[in-house]
Scaffold this motif. Structure first.
Motif, PDB file in Angstrom:
ATOM      1  N   ALA A 151      33.063 -24.504  50.741  1.00  0.00           N
ATOM      2  CA  ALA A 151      33.509 -23.108  51.038  1.00  0.00           C
ATOM      3  C   ALA A 151      33.204 -22.491  52.282  1.00  0.00           C
ATOM      4  O   ALA A 151      34.040 -21.851  52.933  1.00  0.00           O
ATOM      5  N   LYS A 152      32.237 -22.888  53.101  1.00  0.00           N
ATOM      6  CA  LYS A 152      31.963 -22.322  54.452  1.00  0.00           C
ATOM      7  C   LYS A 152      32.902 -22.809  55.318  1.00  0.00           C
ATOM      8  O   LYS A 152      33.468 -22.113  56.199  1.00  0.00           O
ATOM      9  N   ILE A 153      33.447 -24.147  55.121  1.00  0.00           N
ATOM     10  CA  ILE A 153      34.624 -24.718  56.012  1.00  0.00           C
ATOM     11  C   ILE A 153      35.858 -24.013  55.889  1.00  0.00           C
ATOM     12  O   ILE A 153      36.576 -23.562  56.994  1.00  0.00           O
ATOM     13  N   TYR A 154      36.066 -23.554  54.580  1.00  0.00           N
ATOM     14  CA  TYR A 154      37.376 -22.821  54.317  1.00  0.00           C
ATOM     15  C   TYR A 154      37.303 -21.470  54.957  1.00  0.00           C
ATOM     16  O   TYR A 154      38.357 -20.873  55.717  1.00  0.00           O
ATOM     17  N   TYR A 155      36.196 -21.055  55.012  1.00  0.00           N
ATOM     18  CA  TYR A 155      35.803 -19.689  55.504  1.00  0.00           C
ATOM     19  C   TYR A 155      36.267 -19.551  57.229  1.00  0.00           C
ATOM     20  O   TYR A 155      36.677 -18.822  57.788  1.00  0.00           O
ATOM     21  N   SER A 163      37.758 -20.393  49.973  1.00  0.00           N
ATOM     22  CA  SER A 163      36.318 -20.238  50.181  1.00  0.00           C
ATOM     23  C   SER A 163      35.655 -19.699  48.821  1.00  0.00           C
ATOM     24  O   SER A 163      34.974 -20.094  48.511  1.00  0.00           O
ATOM     25  N   LEU A 164      36.297 -18.874  48.476  1.00  0.00           N
ATOM     26  CA  LEU A 164      35.880 -17.920  47.208  1.00  0.00           C
ATOM     27  C   LEU A 164      35.909 -18.823  46.005  1.00  0.00           C
ATOM     28  O   LEU A 164      34.915 -18.605  45.145  1.00  0.00           O
ATOM     29  N   ARG A 165      36.756 -19.630  45.909  1.00  0.00           N
ATOM     30  CA  ARG A 165      37.139 -20.640  44.802  1.00  0.00           C
ATOM     31  C   ARG A 165      35.839 -21.541  44.805  1.00  0.00           C
ATOM     32  O   ARG A 165      35.423 -21.951  43.625  1.00  0.00           O
ATOM     33  N   HIS A 166      35.556 -22.163  45.851  1.00  0.00           N
ATOM     34  CA  HIS A 166      34.620 -23.009  46.058  1.00  0.00           C
ATOM     35  C   HIS A 166      33.068 -22.430  45.767  1.00  0.00           C
ATOM     36  O   HIS A 166      32.217 -23.375  45.048  1.00  0.00           O
ATOM     37  N   GLU A 187      21.951 -18.610  48.459  1.00  0.00           N
ATOM     38  CA  GLU A 187      22.990 -19.094  49.373  1.00  0.00           C
ATOM     39  C   GLU A 187      24.129 -18.699  49.020  1.00  0.00           C
ATOM     40  O   GLU A 187      25.241 -18.550  49.610  1.00  0.00           O
ATOM     41  N   ILE A 188      24.415 -18.513  47.573  1.00  0.00           N
ATOM     42  CA  ILE A 188      25.645 -18.319  46.813  1.00  0.00           C
ATOM     43  C   ILE A 188      26.092 -16.653  47.327  1.00  0.00           C
ATOM     44  O   ILE A 188      27.131 -16.645  47.854  1.00  0.00           O
ATOM     45  N   TYR A 189      25.234 -15.930  47.132  1.00  0.00           N
ATOM     46  CA  TYR A 189      25.192 -14.514  47.631  1.00  0.00           C
ATOM     47  C   TYR A 189      25.557 -14.394  49.067  1.00  0.00           C
ATOM     48  O   TYR A 189      26.535 -13.625  49.563  1.00  0.00           O
ATOM     49  N   ASN A 190      25.064 -15.129  49.775  1.00  0.00           N
ATOM     50  CA  ASN A 190      25.101 -15.287  51.152  1.00  0.00           C
ATOM     51  C   ASN A 190      26.484 -15.567  51.586  1.00  0.00           C
ATOM     52  O   ASN A 190      27.350 -14.877  52.409  1.00  0.00           O
ATOM     53  N   MET A 191      26.995 -16.497  50.957  1.00  0.00           N
ATOM     54  CA  MET A 191      28.526 -16.970  51.104  1.00  0.00           C
ATOM     55  C   MET A 191      29.485 -15.903  50.822  1.00  0.00           C
ATOM     56  O   MET A 191      30.540 -15.632  51.561  1.00  0.00           O
ATOM     57  N   TYR A 192      29.278 -15.247  49.479  1.00  0.00           N
ATOM     58  CA  TYR A 192      29.999 -14.019  49.106  1.00  0.00           C
ATOM     59  C   TYR A 192      29.923 -13.016  49.968  1.00  0.00           C
ATOM     60  O   TYR A 192      31.136 -12.551  50.375  1.00  0.00           O
TER      61      TYR A 192
END
Length: 270
Positions: A151-155, A163-166, A187-192
């Motif tokens: 997800a981070k790499i797609y971001y 990114s959101l899918r992963h 970490e999930i919320y951080n990525m969102y």
């Protein structure tokens, strides 16, 4: 007859376990230099014990590598990980697919840090492929880590939908095995929050980061790299929303946290 370890050997076994446990605790608390010292002592002690198997040694070696990545020692850690991956072919391990995936995941992290996002994605996808041969129940933490890495790499590639899918895949695993209120959700919320911020969804991003601030503070305390990242983004969001006083407070908090953890010379501090 079953042989019983003598008193001296038993003492070394207990000490090695104690040092390893101290390393884990300090790593969780972001006391990386203390964690490194304890893991290195544990590695020396375990290496001397005839009862120690290769998997136990490898576990400590990977913990040491994780810490060295945090301390920005990228070149040396990449070389060591590549050596470990190559050597795994000649070693029989109980969970070889999971160990392979963990090494590939760490190589992906190093590649991101060194600015090679394409290589990072290849490593992360290879890690996911290894985990596909193992039941999810046996590799929950590794699967969460790899999905968030992808997800981070797609971001970084500005592919927000991928990114959101992963992120959602990682979130589903956390909720299924740990529940909605587990520390892995931080970490999930951080990525969102980061993905929303990058797509100009500032109000949604701010709402998530403010919620996550309280969750992360409850689990990790105020002196933790996660709190530094959250404060960093809350500062950027405050600037976007025109609240410069709040922005200054958040960014100063973020800088102080990173300085306390890493010192002045680390990339995250500078």
């Amino acid at each position: 007859a079953v042989s019983t370890p003598n008193e001296e050997v038993l003492s070394e076994m207990i000490q090695s376990e104690a040092y390893e446990l101290l390393g884990i605790i300090h790593q969780k608390l972001n006391n990386y230099h203390e964690a490194l010292k304890n893991f290195e002592v544990a590695l020396v002690k375990k290496s001397k014990l005839s009862s120690t198997n290769r998997q136990q040694i490898l576990k400590i070696e990977l913990s040491i590598i994780e810490i060295k990545i945090e301390l920005a020692q990228y070149g040396a850690t990449r070389q060591k990980l590549e050596e470990l991956l190559q050597n795994l072919e000649s070693v029989e391990l109980e969970d070889s697919e999971i160990v392979n995936a963990r090494i590939l995941d760490l190589l992906s992290t190093v590649a991101i840090k060194m600015g090679n996002d394409t290589k990072a994605l290849n490593y992360a996808k290879a890690a996911l492929s290894k985990l596909s041969h193992v039941s999810l129940e046996r590799c929950v933490d590794e699967a969460i880590s790899v999905y968030l890495k992808i997800a981070k790499i797609y971001y970084l590639f500005s592919q927000s939908q991928e990114s959101l899918r992963h992120i959602k895949k990682a979130e589903d695993i956390v909720i299924k095995f740990y529940g909605q209120d587990h520390y892995e959700m931080v970490e999930i919320y951080n990525m969102y929050g980061i993905t929303f911020y990058d797509n100009d969804r500032d109000n949604e991003s701010e709402e998530i980061f403010k919620k996550n601030f309280e969750l992360a503070k409850r689990y990790f305390g105020e002196r933790h790299k996660t709190m530094g990242l959250i404060c960093d983004y809350l500062g950027l969001l405050a600037i976007s929303l025109g609240n410069l006083e709040a922005a200054s407070d958040y960014i100063n908090k973020s800088v102080k946290i990173y300085r306390d953890i890493y010192g002045e010379a680390h990339p995250d501090t500078m």
